[in-house]
Design a protein around this motif. Structure first.
Motif, PDB file in Angstrom:
ATOM      1  N   GLN A 106       7.360  48.049 -33.366  1.00  0.00           N
ATOM      2  CA  GLN A 106       8.613  47.323 -33.135  1.00  0.00           C
ATOM      3  C   GLN A 106       8.686  46.142 -34.093  1.00  0.00           C
ATOM      4  OE1 GLN A 106       9.024  46.094 -29.064  1.00  0.00           O
ATOM      5  NE2 GLN A 106       9.482  48.154 -28.318  1.00  0.00           N
ATOM      6  N   PRO A 107       9.897  45.743 -34.480  1.00  0.00           N
ATOM      7  CA  PRO A 107      10.013  44.521 -35.281  1.00  0.00           C
ATOM      8  C   PRO A 107       9.576  43.310 -34.459  1.00  0.00           C
ATOM      9  CG  PRO A 107      12.179  45.309 -34.603  1.00  0.00           C
ATOM     10  CD  PRO A 107      11.201  46.351 -34.185  1.00  0.00           C
ATOM     11  N   PRO A 108       9.210  42.201 -35.081  1.00  0.00           N
ATOM     12  CA  PRO A 108       8.824  41.001 -34.326  1.00  0.00           C
ATOM     13  C   PRO A 108       9.895  40.635 -33.297  1.00  0.00           C
ATOM     14  CG  PRO A 108       8.456  40.675 -36.659  1.00  0.00           C
ATOM     15  CD  PRO A 108       9.173  41.971 -36.529  1.00  0.00           C
ATOM     16  N   SER A 109       9.447  40.240 -32.116  1.00  0.00           N
ATOM     17  CA  SER A 109      10.379  40.059 -30.996  1.00  0.00           C
ATOM     18  C   SER A 109      11.035  38.680 -30.948  1.00  0.00           C
ATOM     19  CB  SER A 109       9.646  40.310 -29.673  1.00  0.00           C
ATOM     20  OG  SER A 109       8.485  39.501 -29.592  1.00  0.00           O
ATOM     21  N   GLY A 110      10.727  37.820 -31.922  1.00  0.00           N
ATOM     22  CA  GLY A 110      11.320  36.480 -31.923  1.00  0.00           C
ATOM     23  C   GLY A 110      12.741  36.483 -32.460  1.00  0.00           C
ATOM     24  N   LYS A 111      12.924  35.929 -33.644  1.00  0.00           N
ATOM     25  CA  LYS A 111      14.266  35.846 -34.229  1.00  0.00           C
ATOM     26  C   LYS A 111      14.687  37.164 -34.861  1.00  0.00           C
ATOM     27  CE  LYS A 111      12.835  34.380 -38.832  1.00  0.00           C
ATOM     28  NZ  LYS A 111      13.092  33.491 -39.965  1.00  0.00           N
ATOM     29  N   LYS A 112      15.986  37.315 -35.055  1.00  0.00           N
ATOM     30  CA  LYS A 112      16.536  38.483 -35.758  1.00  0.00           C
ATOM     31  C   LYS A 112      16.174  38.384 -37.236  1.00  0.00           C
ATOM     32  CE  LYS A 112      20.930  40.807 -36.772  1.00  0.00           C
ATOM     33  NZ  LYS A 112      20.476  42.175 -36.487  1.00  0.00           N
ATOM     34  N   LEU A 113      15.652  39.467 -37.800  1.00  0.00           N
ATOM     35  CA  LEU A 113      15.263  39.481 -39.206  1.00  0.00           C
ATOM     36  C   LEU A 113      16.331  40.122 -40.074  1.00  0.00           C
ATOM     37  CD1 LEU A 113      11.533  40.698 -38.948  1.00  0.00           C
ATOM     38  CD2 LEU A 113      12.405  38.357 -38.850  1.00  0.00           C
ATOM     39  N   THR A 114      16.360  39.717 -41.324  1.00  0.00           N
ATOM     40  CA  THR A 114      17.211  40.407 -42.286  1.00  0.00           C
ATOM     41  C   THR A 114      16.578  41.778 -42.584  1.00  0.00           C
ATOM     42  OG1 THR A 114      16.034  39.569 -44.225  1.00  0.00           O
ATOM     43  CG2 THR A 114      17.843  38.202 -43.346  1.00  0.00           C
ATOM     44  N   GLU A 115      17.331  42.631 -43.239  1.00  0.00           N
ATOM     45  CA  GLU A 115      16.820  43.957 -43.619  1.00  0.00           C
ATOM     46  C   GLU A 115      15.545  43.839 -44.454  1.00  0.00           C
ATOM     47  OE1 GLU A 115      17.264  48.323 -44.361  1.00  0.00           O
ATOM     48  OE2 GLU A 115      18.303  47.006 -42.975  1.00  0.00           O
ATOM     49  N   VAL A 116      15.554  42.941 -45.432  1.00  0.00           N
ATOM     50  CA  VAL A 116      14.402  42.766 -46.322  1.00  0.00           C
ATOM     51  C   VAL A 116      13.207  42.234 -45.543  1.00  0.00           C
ATOM     52  CG1 VAL A 116      13.510  41.480 -48.320  1.00  0.00           C
ATOM     53  CG2 VAL A 116      15.826  42.442 -48.387  1.00  0.00           C
ATOM     54  N   GLU A 117      13.423  41.234 -44.683  1.00  0.00           N
ATOM     55  CA  GLU A 117      12.331  40.670 -43.880  1.00  0.00           C
ATOM     56  C   GLU A 117      11.719  41.729 -42.963  1.00  0.00           C
ATOM     57  OE1 GLU A 117      13.682  35.981 -43.289  1.00  0.00           O
ATOM     58  OE2 GLU A 117      14.551  37.541 -42.008  1.00  0.00           O
ATOM     59  N   CYS A 118      12.572  42.524 -42.358  1.00  0.00           N
ATOM     60  CA  CYS A 118      12.118  43.575 -41.442  1.00  0.00           C
ATOM     61  C   CYS A 118      11.291  44.611 -42.204  1.00  0.00           C
ATOM     62  CB  CYS A 118      13.322  44.215 -40.764  1.00  0.00           C
ATOM     63  SG  CYS A 118      12.910  45.220 -39.325  1.00  0.00           S
ATOM     64  N   TYR A 119      11.790  45.034 -43.353  1.00  0.00           N
ATOM     65  CA  TYR A 119      11.071  46.012 -44.175  1.00  0.00           C
ATOM     66  C   TYR A 119       9.716  45.458 -44.604  1.00  0.00           C
ATOM     67  CZ  TYR A 119       9.685  49.045 -47.961  1.00  0.00           C
ATOM     68  OH  TYR A 119       8.959  49.893 -48.754  1.00  0.00           O
ATOM     69  N   ASN A 120       9.694  44.229 -45.086  1.00  0.00           N
ATOM     70  CA  ASN A 120       8.449  43.621 -45.567  1.00  0.00           C
ATOM     71  C   ASN A 120       7.419  43.508 -44.443  1.00  0.00           C
ATOM     72  OD1 ASN A 120       9.472  43.376 -48.135  1.00  0.00           O
ATOM     73  ND2 ASN A 120      10.049  41.223 -47.918  1.00  0.00           N
ATOM     74  N   PHE A 121       7.900  43.202 -43.240  1.00  0.00           N
ATOM     75  CA  PHE A 121       6.999  43.107 -42.090  1.00  0.00           C
ATOM     76  C   PHE A 121       6.350  44.468 -41.817  1.00  0.00           C
ATOM     77  CE2 PHE A 121       6.050  43.654 -37.622  1.00  0.00           C
ATOM     78  CZ  PHE A 121       5.264  42.531 -37.344  1.00  0.00           C
ATOM     79  N   PHE A 122       7.167  45.512 -41.755  1.00  0.00           N
ATOM     80  CA  PHE A 122       6.639  46.850 -41.467  1.00  0.00           C
ATOM     81  C   PHE A 122       5.696  47.320 -42.577  1.00  0.00           C
ATOM     82  CE2 PHE A 122      10.485  47.666 -38.618  1.00  0.00           C
ATOM     83  CZ  PHE A 122       9.739  47.612 -37.452  1.00  0.00           C
ATOM     84  N   GLU A 123       6.066  47.064 -43.820  1.00  0.00           N
ATOM     85  CA  GLU A 123       5.219  47.475 -44.943  1.00  0.00           C
ATOM     86  C   GLU A 123       3.834  46.836 -44.843  1.00  0.00           C
ATOM     87  OE1 GLU A 123       5.720  47.730 -49.755  1.00  0.00           O
ATOM     88  OE2 GLU A 123       6.170  45.820 -48.779  1.00  0.00           O
ATOM     89  N   LYS A 124       3.811  45.567 -44.515  1.00  0.00           N
ATOM     90  CA  LYS A 124       2.549  44.827 -44.413  1.00  0.00           C
ATOM     91  C   LYS A 124       1.689  45.346 -43.260  1.00  0.00           C
ATOM     92  CE  LYS A 124       0.855  40.046 -44.015  1.00  0.00           C
ATOM     93  NZ  LYS A 124       1.263  38.639 -43.781  1.00  0.00           N
ATOM     94  N   ILE A 125       2.322  45.602 -42.123  1.00  0.00           N
ATOM     95  CA  ILE A 125       1.576  45.991 -40.923  1.00  0.00           C
ATOM     96  C   ILE A 125       1.105  47.445 -40.992  1.00  0.00           C
ATOM     97  CG2 ILE A 125       3.403  46.803 -39.354  1.00  0.00           C
ATOM     98  CD1 ILE A 125       0.926  44.164 -38.267  1.00  0.00           C
ATOM     99  N   ILE A 126       1.887  48.325 -41.616  1.00  0.00           N
ATOM    100  CA  ILE A 126       1.489  49.744 -41.700  1.00  0.00           C
ATOM    101  C   ILE A 126       0.220  49.905 -42.533  1.00  0.00           C
ATOM    102  CG2 ILE A 126       2.177  52.027 -42.580  1.00  0.00           C
ATOM    103  CD1 ILE A 126       5.066  51.298 -41.778  1.00  0.00           C
ATOM    104  N   ASN A 127       0.020  49.008 -43.480  1.00  0.00           N
ATOM    105  CA  ASN A 127      -1.207  49.039 -44.283  1.00  0.00           C
ATOM    106  C   ASN A 127      -2.468  48.886 -43.437  1.00  0.00           C
ATOM    107  OD1 ASN A 127      -0.943  49.397 -47.203  1.00  0.00           O
ATOM    108  ND2 ASN A 127       0.484  47.681 -47.094  1.00  0.00           N
ATOM    109  N   LYS A 128      -2.316  48.338 -42.233  1.00  0.00           N
ATOM    110  CA  LYS A 128      -3.474  48.085 -41.363  1.00  0.00           C
ATOM    111  C   LYS A 128      -3.711  49.204 -40.346  1.00  0.00           C
ATOM    112  CE  LYS A 128      -4.113  44.129 -43.316  1.00  0.00           C
ATOM    113  NZ  LYS A 128      -5.267  43.942 -44.237  1.00  0.00           N
ATOM    114  N   VAL A 129      -2.844  50.207 -40.355  1.00  0.00           N
ATOM    115  CA  VAL A 129      -2.992  51.331 -39.418  1.00  0.00           C
ATOM    116  C   VAL A 129      -3.935  52.363 -40.021  1.00  0.00           C
ATOM    117  CG1 VAL A 129      -1.786  53.193 -38.199  1.00  0.00           C
ATOM    118  CG2 VAL A 129      -0.680  50.963 -38.470  1.00  0.00           C
ATOM    119  N   ASN A 130      -4.835  52.876 -39.204  1.00  0.00           N
ATOM    120  CA  ASN A 130      -5.712  53.968 -39.624  1.00  0.00           C
ATOM    121  C   ASN A 130      -4.847  55.112 -40.179  1.00  0.00           C
ATOM    122  OD1 ASN A 130      -7.298  56.335 -39.622  1.00  0.00           O
ATOM    123  ND2 ASN A 130      -8.608  55.549 -38.013  1.00  0.00           N
TER     124      ASN A 130
END
Length: 298
Positions: A106-130
């Motif tokens: 899920q996207p971060p549950s705090g503030k609403k993110l822009t499209e770019v912020e949301c994408y960058n968050f997912f890109e960063k976190i997916i790198n940590k998934v097995n």
């Protein structure tokens, strides 16, 4: 080897005791009930699990219980949520350690993110998934503050070989349009307690992540549809459609009455709610008991 992710995968409820602590016994009983249904998978820590009311320790406990007691041939889907990158990273490490088969980010549950912020968050976190684990996002504009466009979803698909399953929340009509824009190996599940299950499958959904109380009936409908017995599938679906619509008005209603319908089917007399919550009305309790009787007691 990755498990095949398809079919019916109920999202479990959290249960609490009178001390407002997680009721481990009832959650184990719920996992065993899901096992007995013969469904394809089981899911936890979604909106239906009241994840926003759980501490990190409680989230870990629920993952541990589900991983330990589920049938080994069933896949395990875990929703990963949190306000910050560090919150989600901690949970991903736990999910990796407990042999999750599919992580739903899920996207971060705090503030609403822009499209770019949301994408960058997912890109960063997916790198940590097995990379042996399937990963996807919950793209649900109706329920979550931030979401991704199809263009951004496809960028993640191209970048990560294990980014292959999306959890959607929407009408079959909406999902059909999205599915036609995805590659054939980027699969989509729908939720919404199983509402429009047949139309969702016709639209191209790989499976449904419903609430527990309807899952035995929805599995039967899924099997009828897959065996091309559409007439009986629709008949069975139309029998429970009004009950699903009663529950799925919004998240507080779903948690309040969906959990009660499941509990009444199980024979529980007392359900303890964790605040903030919707308090059940006399009508709602009466209706829930009526629905549980119609669905059948476990």
């Amino acid at each position: 080897m990755r498990k095949k992710i398809k079919g019916i995968a109920p999202m479990i409820y959290s249960f609490f005791n009178k001390e407002n602590k997680i009721d481990t016994k009832l959650i184990i009983e719920q996992v065993n009930m899901v096992n007995s249904m013969g469904v394809h998978g089981i899911a936890c820590l979604g909106l239906g699990t009241e994840v926003n009311k759980l501490s990190f320790k409680e989230k870990v406990n629920i993952i541990r219980i589900v991983s330990k007691f589920k049938k080994k041939n069933m896949y395990l889907a875990i929703t990963i949520s949190g306000e910050k990158y560090s919150d989600q990273l901690k949970l991903i490490k736990v999910a990796n350690a407990h042999h999750a088969d599919w992580l739903i980010l899920q996207p971060p549950s705090g503030k609403k993110l822009t499209e770019v912020e949301c994408y960058n968050f997912f890109e960063k976190i997916i790198n940590k998934v097995n990379d042996k684990i399937f990963v996807g996002i919950q793209n649900a504009p109706e329920y979550l503050k931030s979401s991704l466009s199809t263009k951004s979803v496809l960028k993640l698909y191209k970048q990560f070989e294990n980014f292959r399953i999306i959890k959607g929340e929407g009408s079959a009509k909406v999902l059909k349009k999205i599915i036609t824009e995805y590659p054939s190996d980027l699969k989509v599940f729908n939720g919404r307690c199983g509402l429009e299950i047949i139309d969702s499958l016709k639209a191209g959904c790989e499976g449904i992540m419903p609430s527990v109380e309807f899952s035995d009936h929805l599995l039967n409908i899924y099997k009828l549809y897959k065996s091309k017995n559409n007439k009986l599938a629709y008949k069975k679906y139309n029998e429970i459609k009004p009950f699903i619509k009663f529950v799925i008005k919004d998240i507080p209603t779903f948690i309040c009455y969906g959990k009660r319908i499941y509990s009444y089917r199980l024979g529980l007399k007392k359900i303890y709610d964790r605040k903030p919550n919707l308090s059940p009305s006399k009508y709602g309790i009466k209706k829930s008991k009526f629905i549980s009787k119609k669905l059948g007691y476990y």
